[in-house]
Design an enzyme around this catalytic site. Structure first.
Site, PDB file in Angstrom:
ATOM      1  N   ASP A  75      -2.937 -17.683  14.016  1.00 47.22           N
ATOM      2  CA  ASP A  75      -1.825 -18.403  14.625  1.00 47.22           C
ATOM      3  C   ASP A  75      -0.546 -18.235  13.799  1.00 47.22           C
ATOM      4  O   ASP A  75      -0.554 -18.463  12.590  1.00 47.22           O
ATOM      5  CB  ASP A  75      -2.222 -19.892  14.669  1.00 47.22           C
ATOM      6  CG  ASP A  75      -1.235 -20.731  15.438  1.00 47.22           C
ATOM      7  OD1 ASP A  75      -1.008 -20.441  16.626  1.00 47.22           O
ATOM      8  OD2 ASP A  75      -0.670 -21.660  14.844  1.00 47.22           O
TER       9      ASP A  75
ATOM     10  N   ASP B 177      -9.878 -19.074  16.544  1.00 53.00           N
ATOM     11  CA  ASP B 177      -8.442 -19.153  16.315  1.00 53.00           C
ATOM     12  C   ASP B 177      -8.190 -19.809  14.955  1.00 53.00           C
ATOM     13  O   ASP B 177      -8.555 -20.974  14.751  1.00 53.00           O
ATOM     14  CB  ASP B 177      -7.844 -20.033  17.440  1.00 53.00           C
ATOM     15  CG  ASP B 177      -6.388 -19.745  17.700  1.00 53.00           C
ATOM     16  OD1 ASP B 177      -5.959 -19.883  18.861  1.00 53.00           O
ATOM     17  OD2 ASP B 177      -5.691 -19.377  16.739  1.00 53.00           O
TER      18      ASP B 177
ATOM     19  N   GLU C 142      -0.851 -13.535  15.896  1.00 47.37           N
ATOM     20  CA  GLU C 142       0.257 -13.972  16.751  1.00 47.37           C
ATOM     21  C   GLU C 142       1.520 -13.870  15.919  1.00 47.37           C
ATOM     22  O   GLU C 142       1.627 -14.500  14.860  1.00 47.37           O
ATOM     23  CB  GLU C 142       0.057 -15.412  17.220  1.00 47.37           C
ATOM     24  CG  GLU C 142       1.201 -15.867  18.119  1.00 47.37           C
ATOM     25  CD  GLU C 142       1.298 -17.361  18.274  1.00 47.37           C
ATOM     26  OE1 GLU C 142       1.002 -18.083  17.321  1.00 47.37           O
ATOM     27  OE2 GLU C 142       1.671 -17.812  19.373  1.00 47.37           O
TER      28      GLU C 142
ATOM     29  N   HIS D 170      -1.858 -19.797  26.580  1.00 46.08           N
ATOM     30  CA  HIS D 170      -1.781 -21.265  26.662  1.00 46.08           C
ATOM     31  C   HIS D 170      -0.405 -21.812  26.314  1.00 46.08           C
ATOM     32  O   HIS D 170      -0.161 -23.015  26.415  1.00 46.08           O
ATOM     33  CB  HIS D 170      -2.830 -21.858  25.715  1.00 46.08           C
ATOM     34  CG  HIS D 170      -2.565 -21.500  24.304  1.00 46.08           C
ATOM     35  ND1 HIS D 170      -2.682 -20.203  23.815  1.00 46.08           N
ATOM     36  CD2 HIS D 170      -2.133 -22.244  23.275  1.00 46.08           C
ATOM     37  CE1 HIS D 170      -2.341 -20.194  22.541  1.00 46.08           C
ATOM     38  NE2 HIS D 170      -1.994 -21.400  22.181  1.00 46.08           N
ATOM     39  N   ASP D 171       0.482 -20.910  25.844  1.00 49.91           N
ATOM     40  CA  ASP D 171       1.842 -21.353  25.481  1.00 49.91           C
ATOM     41  C   ASP D 171       2.872 -20.949  26.512  1.00 49.91           C
ATOM     42  O   ASP D 171       4.053 -21.298  26.366  1.00 49.91           O
ATOM     43  CB  ASP D 171       2.274 -20.704  24.155  1.00 49.91           C
ATOM     44  CG  ASP D 171       1.503 -21.215  22.972  1.00 49.91           C
ATOM     45  OD1 ASP D 171       1.308 -20.445  22.021  1.00 49.91           O
ATOM     46  OD2 ASP D 171       1.070 -22.392  23.009  1.00 49.91           O
TER      47      ASP D 171
HETATM   48  O1  TEU Z   1       2.353 -20.812  18.964  1.00 51.22           O
HETATM   49  C1  TEU Z   1       3.494 -20.388  18.273  1.00 51.22           C
HETATM   50  C2  TEU Z   1       4.684 -20.731  19.054  1.00 51.22           C
HETATM   51  O2  TEU Z   1       5.786 -20.710  18.601  1.00 51.22           O
HETATM   52  C3  TEU Z   1       4.429 -21.165  20.431  1.00 51.22           C
HETATM   53  O3  TEU Z   1       4.433 -22.515  20.367  1.00 51.22           O
HETATM   54  C4  TEU Z   1       5.445 -20.574  21.365  1.00 51.22           C
HETATM   55  O4  TEU Z   1       6.161 -19.609  20.713  1.00 51.22           O
HETATM   56  C5  TEU Z   1       6.395 -21.638  21.787  1.00 51.22           C
HETATM   57  O5  TEU Z   1       5.639 -22.594  22.481  1.00 51.22           O
HETATM   58  C6  TEU Z   1       7.430 -21.029  22.704  1.00 51.22           C
HETATM   59  O6  TEU Z   1       8.407 -22.027  22.865  1.00 51.22           O
HETATM   60  C7  TEU Z   1       1.208 -21.086  18.178  1.00 51.22           C
HETATM   61  C8  TEU Z   1       0.149 -21.640  19.115  1.00 51.22           C
HETATM   62  O7  TEU Z   1      -0.181 -20.650  20.083  1.00 51.22           O
HETATM   63  C9  TEU Z   1       0.728 -22.874  19.778  1.00 51.22           C
HETATM   64  O8  TEU Z   1      -0.161 -23.382  20.779  1.00 51.22           O
HETATM   65  C10 TEU Z   1       0.957 -23.914  18.700  1.00 51.22           C
HETATM   66  O9  TEU Z   1       1.598 -25.041  19.277  1.00 51.22           O
HETATM   67  C11 TEU Z   1       1.865 -23.348  17.588  1.00 51.22           C
HETATM   68  O10 TEU Z   1       1.517 -22.042  17.174  1.00 51.22           O
HETATM   69  C12 TEU Z   1       1.732 -24.213  16.343  1.00 51.22           C
HETATM   70  O11 TEU Z   1       0.453 -24.023  15.808  1.00 51.22           O
END
Ligand code: TEU
Length: 543
Positions: free
Chosen positions: A190, A95, A243, A317-318
């Site tokens: 990311d 990642d 992403e 994970h989000d």
């Molecule tokens: O996520 C992008 C992001 O905006 C996510 O946090 C998600 O859209 C949000 O939680 C929804 O409310 C990426 C990674 O996957 C995330 O884990 C990181 O926190 C974020 O970027 C910052 O690097």
């Protein structure tokens, strides 16, 4: 084709398997579970970041892109992991967090000391705009040593990199080439569609968060083409996924089109906002099924018409656990988990299995803020409290939306801490681990696990699943998600009831055989198929 027959499994390393009793998942623990993943049939493992990080955002605040946080293990551990994956024909996907670094990164620390070379790696202004961070609060933080503000679209400890700077772009290419030299050929990028900022000097006139100025920015395709050419584009084995935050189809058909030489595929999230009231994450509403169907179908058709490729997922994970969000994680847990898996794996694209979804893991339903770790969740707790919401309301919102829901330790068995660790885990295990775990799933031939195994096997068996065109069916039906996948010589029909209410699909499946089902039998009456609660039936025929 190198990725159109693949299935990716996502491991959140911190929560997968602890081997040294510190309550934190690690690389030796992952190695001990590779046979489980091989048996499932997956081809690639996407690891969330394991680099050195202060862990303010669980590793998405990178302080050293080339070295492992010792809590995960050593470079030697990684080299063993790489060998053990290779033995099992499993590729490693790392990642790459290139929109920002941790403020603990050497580059940022040297910037704070006034070294111009490294100041130019970030985005500084004397006067902040009104932009808001995606984690709440201003997107600008004051640095006293420089008497300037730096931009952070996420947490204030995650300083945005200045991609206008060719040295920054070269640093990122060098990091990728370093990992390619270590045997990593697959990469997830990311929030990579945020790297090009049109301007950082204008307030958002709608008093919104400023995303219009940096989402799918003016040079994002140019930067991705350059990164491709200077790194993974030279690697014939490379598989890449971006992403894309709040993106558009018009941009995604470019990001994920081999002719554009940018990425292999994209993650998009529009379908995961159908339960956001007024598109606001922290305002709940029952999910809109017709909107979910419409979005999934329109993206399937838009991407296939342009020859572009999608990552297929409902979990990561989000996100909260899809089973609790779109299925039924109690009475119809098995049936609804299988239904969600079937529509995900049988659409056109590359499916991603998030750790634990293959055994029907659910949301955690934590009841106290002390149980939450995620910076986004703890920030919003304070923000909602200031807005006057009761704690009961806030806990209901967090139980539905918090990212911690999907980050609880993998549930291996009914032993202490679900077999994840002998020590107190960094995040509590979900309450139902004694009944929902890998050991129980492997014993039960009707388990969700074996249904995933079937779906993965079918992808390897049928060309129509890998590359068949997507054709929506029963589009106006208010509870059935139905579609056909077809090639010149095959047709596959998927019928999925997304509700507890029984229904029927008036659709001829004459000449088709049943390929997959989540009930013991299939109830067809002439040109109609009865669908019980969360029932899915998959039909197939050679043309
Ligand atoms: O996520 C992008 C992001 O905006 C996510 O946090 C998600 O859209 C949000 O939680 C929804 O409310 C990426 C990674 O996957 C995330 O884990 C990181 O926190 C974020 O970027 C910052 O690097």
């Amino acid at each position: 084709m190198k990725y159109k027959d693949k299935v990716v499994y996502q491991i959140y390393p911190k929560s997968f398997q602890d081997s040294n009793g510190d309550g934190w998942g690690d690389i030796p623990g992952i190695i001990s579970r590779l046979d489980y993943l091989k048996d499932l049939g997956i081809d690639v493992i996407w690891f969330n970041p394991m680099c050195i990080s202060p862990q303010k955002d669980n590793g998405y605040d990178v302080a050293d892109y080339r070295n492992f946080d010792p809590r995960y293990g050593t470079m030697e551990d990684f080299e063993r992991l790489s060998k053990e994956c290779e033995k099992r024909g499993i590729e490693i996907m790392f990642d790459m967090v290139f929109n920002h670094t941790s403020t603990e990164h050497e580059w940022f620390k040297r910037a704070l000391k006034g070294e111009q070379k490294y100041k130019d790696y970030y985005i500084w202004r004397k006067k902040p705009t009104n932009w808001q961070s995606k984690f709440g609060g201003s997107a600008w933080e004051y640095a006293e040593s420089l008497d300037e503000y730096y931009l952070h679209l996420f947490d204030k400890t995650q300083a945005d990199l200045n991609w206008e700077n060719p040295e920054v772009r070269q640093e990122c290419a060098d990091i990728i080439n370093y990992w390619i030299s270590k045997g990593v050929h697959c990469f997830r990028f990311d929030v990579v569609n945020l790297i090009s900022k049109a301007t950082v000097d204008e307030d958002d006139p709608n008093n919104a968060d400023g995303r219009q100025f940096y989402t799918d920015g003016p040079k994002v395709h140019e930067y991705l083409q350059e990164l491709n050419a200077n790194s993974f584009g030279q690697d014939p084995a490379a598989i890449t996924v971006g992403e894309m935050s709040s993106t558009t189809l018009a941009n995604c058909v470019r990001y994920a089109n081999e002719d554009e030489k940018e990425l292999s595929m994209v993650f998009t999230f529009h379908h995961l906002k159908v339960d956001y009231k007024d598109l606001k994450k922290w305002e709940l509403k029952p999910y809109d099924f017709l909107e979910l169907k419409r979005l999934l179908s329109s993206w399937q058709i838009g991407m296939q018409e342009a020859g572009a490729w999608s990552a297929l997922f409902l979990n990561n994970h989000d996100q909260p656990r899809a089973l609790s969000r779109f299925g039924n994680d109690t009475v119809y847990r098995k049936q609804s988990a299988k239904t969600l898996a079937a529509i995900t794996h049988l659409m056109r694209g590359t499916p991603y299995v998030y750790m634990g979804e293959e055994i029907g893991m659910t949301n955690a339903y934590f009841k106290d803020i002390s149980q939450y770790v995620d910076v986004e969740s703890t920030n919003i707790f304070e923000i909602l409290k200031k807005e006057g919401k009761s704690e009961a309301e806030i806990y209901h919102i967090l139980q539905e939306r918090s990212r911690d829901n999907s980050r609880t330790p993998m549930q291996w068995n009914a032993d202490i801490n679900a077999g994840f660790s002998k020590a107190k885990p960094w995040l509590e295990v979900t309450y139902n681990y004694k009944d929902i775990n890998v050991e129980e799933s492997l014993k039960d031939k009707d388990s969700i696990y074996y249904f995933y195994k079937d779906l993965i096997r079918l992808r390897k068996t049928y060309e129509v699943i890998r590359t068949g065109l997507y054709v929506p069916l029963l589009e106006d039906d208010s509870q059935i998600f139905a579609f056909e996948r077809k090639t010149e010589s095959e047709s596959l029909i998927v019928l999925a009831n997304f509700y507890e209410q029984e229904t029927s699909a008036d659709l001829s499946t004459k000449g088709y055989d049943v390929l997959l089902q989540n009930y013991p039998d299939v109830l067809t009456e002439g040109d109609s198929i009865r669908l019980r609660p969360f029932e899915t039936v998959v039909f197939y025929r050679s043309l």
